[in-house]
Enzyme design. Structure first.
Site, PDB file in Angstrom:
ATOM      1  CG  ASP A  86      -1.553   7.572  -8.163  1.00 53.61           C
ATOM      2  OD1 ASP A  86      -1.209   7.512  -6.975  1.00 53.61           O
ATOM      3  OD2 ASP A  86      -0.816   8.022  -9.061  1.00 53.61           O
ATOM      4  CD  GLU A  94       0.621  -1.097  -5.550  1.00 50.43           C
ATOM      5  OE1 GLU A  94       0.507  -2.057  -4.763  1.00 50.43           O
ATOM      6  OE2 GLU A  94       1.451  -0.190  -5.418  1.00 50.43           O
ATOM      7  CE  LYS A 113      -0.684   8.141  -4.499  1.00 56.23           C
ATOM      8  NZ  LYS A 113       0.544   7.483  -4.768  1.00 56.23           N
ATOM      9  CB  VAL A 136       8.793   6.128   0.643  1.00 54.11           C
ATOM     10  CG1 VAL A 136       9.313   7.564   0.685  1.00 54.11           C
ATOM     11  CG2 VAL A 136       8.071   5.879  -0.689  1.00 54.11           C
ATOM     12  CE  LYS A 139       0.840  10.451  -7.797  1.00 52.47           C
ATOM     13  NZ  LYS A 139       1.384   9.425  -8.696  1.00 52.47           N
ATOM     14  CB  VAL A 158       2.286  15.811  -6.880  1.00 53.00           C
ATOM     15  CG1 VAL A 158       1.955  15.861  -8.372  1.00 53.00           C
ATOM     16  CG2 VAL A 158       1.029  15.996  -6.054  1.00 53.00           C
ATOM     17  N   GLY A 203       6.589  -5.718 -10.989  1.00 49.97           N
ATOM     18  CA  GLY A 203       6.479  -4.825  -9.837  1.00 49.97           C
ATOM     19  C   GLY A 203       6.180  -3.381 -10.217  1.00 49.97           C
ATOM     20  CB  ILE A 245       9.164  15.626 -10.607  1.00 50.47           C
ATOM     21  CG1 ILE A 245       9.415  14.404 -11.477  1.00 50.47           C
ATOM     22  CG2 ILE A 245       9.158  16.906 -11.431  1.00 50.47           C
ATOM     23  CD1 ILE A 245       8.313  14.149 -12.500  1.00 50.47           C
ATOM     24  CD  GLU A 256       8.480  19.040  -4.416  1.00 49.64           C
ATOM     25  OE1 GLU A 256       8.590  20.242  -4.189  1.00 49.64           O
ATOM     26  OE2 GLU A 256       7.831  18.596  -5.391  1.00 49.64           O
TER      27      GLU A 256
HETATM   28  N1  HSE Z   1       1.446   4.086  -8.444  1.00 52.69           N
HETATM   29  C1  HSE Z   1       1.994   5.404  -8.549  1.00 52.69           C
HETATM   30  C2  HSE Z   1       2.515   5.598  -9.972  1.00 52.69           C
HETATM   31  C3  HSE Z   1       3.071   5.559  -7.527  1.00 52.69           C
HETATM   32  O1  HSE Z   1       2.517   4.644 -10.744  1.00 52.69           O
HETATM   33  O2  HSE Z   1       2.874   6.694 -10.353  1.00 52.69           O
HETATM   34  C4  HSE Z   1       3.491   6.967  -7.269  1.00 52.69           C
HETATM   35  O3  HSE Z   1       2.481   7.733  -6.700  1.00 52.69           O
END
Ligand code: HSE
Length: 400
Positions: free
Chosen positions: A195, A184, A99, A11, A199, A126, A181, A130, A123
């Site tokens: 995750d 993970e 996050k 990022v 969010k 999450v 890719g 978007i 922003e």
């Molecule tokens: N691993 C997360 C996803 C990355 O697949 O959405 C973005 O937060």
């Protein structure tokens, strides 16, 4: 306006690229030129244009009064939390995609930003690229939010889409996703729903103005979804999606992450592959939906840079964000009403018919030896009690 970027990973390098290649447009929209003065990373990047601004010591950034905005894209709670807090206390605005940091310390960091008349913007935390945080905070303010439901994780949406389209099992698709890719090496945060849990905790905190701890969000991932489940879904013109959901029902706030069986008419049905989408229901507005790329270098960096522009436009002015430290009580899901798609061995058909009000018997081509059905809407607690008496092969919440 001088900015510093903490972390030159996926990022961070995207933010560097956008700020440098879109300088003119950004200057026009921010009302002033935006220049990257420093990039912090432990590594060296020989031959990369970042070399000229690369530093290894955070104090260089923290102690430089010329830096007005710090972009934190390191990920993880520490040292990001320490760095961000110090930046805010020194009167610098912070824009982050992190996050974990926002879910855990969002309320406190927003309060410091307010006291210092700077901004803490997130922003990209999450839904990647978007816009959802700014709309929740600034556009959807006339309404009481009744529900937020999102496909908030691209990895799991990719896996579920592939399982359906190619008729493959979870493990095979996961391995393929890792090779490409899209997942993970340690996929737990995505496939176990954590995750998405962070969010939905962030979105729920913003929607209701107080702290939702992600540990309080009931979380189920996609690891138990089988080819048979998907065969039934396809036969019913339905799809299985991993939803992060929060709802306000009779003054109680519910929040959970769980797979859901949805029909073709559901607004999130057509959200496939790595795409994310978030449906927000307001009491006057009705439904609005936000759709796009929820991850990836440039979409996520684009959201971070939009925060940089917002911070530049609001120098000396804190953009009010209501998210207090007060803990938001999450209601026990036992009282939440939903339908369930259930599969039991064929031998338990009669017992299932006695225990449940069955709305529809489900069938799938090539699947034998089991009895599958859709229950009428019932409280989750009642469902669990009845299900205990059967050898349930799988059960998935449903909105059909
Ligand atoms: N691993 C997360 C996803 C990355 O697949 O959405 C973005 O937060």
């Amino acid at each position: 306006m001088k900015i510093a970027i903490l972390g030159y990973g996926t990022v961070g390098s995207g933010v560097f690229e956008i700020v440098n290649s879109n300088a003119e447009g950004l200057a026009r929209r921010a009302g002033q030129e935006i220049e990257v003065k420093y990039v912090l990373d432990l590594r060296d990047f020989p031959g990369d244009p970042v070399e000229k601004v690369l530093v290894h010591d955070y104090s260089v950034i923290a102690n430089d009064p010329e830096v007005d905005i710090v972009v934190e894209v390191m990920g993880g709670v520490e040292p990001a939390y320490t760095f961000v807090k110090e930046a805010l206390l020194k009167g610098k605005s912070v824009c982050t995609s992190n996050k974990e940091l926002v879910a855990k310390h969002g309320a406190e960091l927003l309060e410091i930003a307010k006291q210092k008349k700077v901004n803490f913007l997130f922003e990209a935390s999450v839904g990647g690229g978007i816009p959802i945080i700014r709309p929740l905070n600034q556009s959807l303010t006339a309404d009481e939010i009744e529900e937020i439901t999102g496909i908030l994780n691209g990895t799991t949406n990719y896996i579920l889409t592939k399982m359906r389209d190619e008729g493959l099992d979870f493990d095979t698709v996961l391995k393929d996703a890792q090779a490409k890719g899209f997942a993970e090496r340690n996929p737990s945060a995505d496939v176990d729903g954590f995750d998405a849990g962070r969010k939905i905790a962030i979105l729920t905190s913003l929607a209701y103005g107080s702290q939702v701890d992600y540990e309080d969000v009931y979380t189920e991932g996609i690891t138990k979804i089988t080819e048979n489940d998907i065969a039934y879904a396809t036969a019913a013109d339905a799809a299985i999606k991993l939803f992060g959901t929060s709802k306000s029902v009779d003054g109680k706030i519910y929040a959970m992450v769980a797979p859901k069986l949805i029909g073709k008419e559901h607004p999130l049905y057509a959200v496939n592959d790595v795409f994310n989408a978030i449906l927000v229901r307001g009491n006057f507005l009705g439904d609005v939906m936000f759709y796009g790329k929820g991850a990836g270098k440039l979409p996520t960096a684009s959201a971070v840079v939009s925060d940089v522009v917002d911070a530049a436009k609001h120098q000396g002015v804190n953009i009010m964000t209501i998210w207090s430290n007060k803990k938001q009580q999450i209601a026990d899901k036992a009282t939440l009403a939903t339908k369930f798609f259930v599969r039991v061995p064929e031998a338990e058909k009669a017992a299932a018919e006695k225990l449940f009000k069955i709305e529809k018997v489900m069938t799938a081509e090539g699947v034998t030896g089991e009895f599958a059905f859709l229950t009428a809407e019932m409280a989750e607690g009642d469902f669990e009690k009845a299900a205990e008496q059967l050898n349930v092969l799988n059960r998935i919440r449903a909105e059909l």
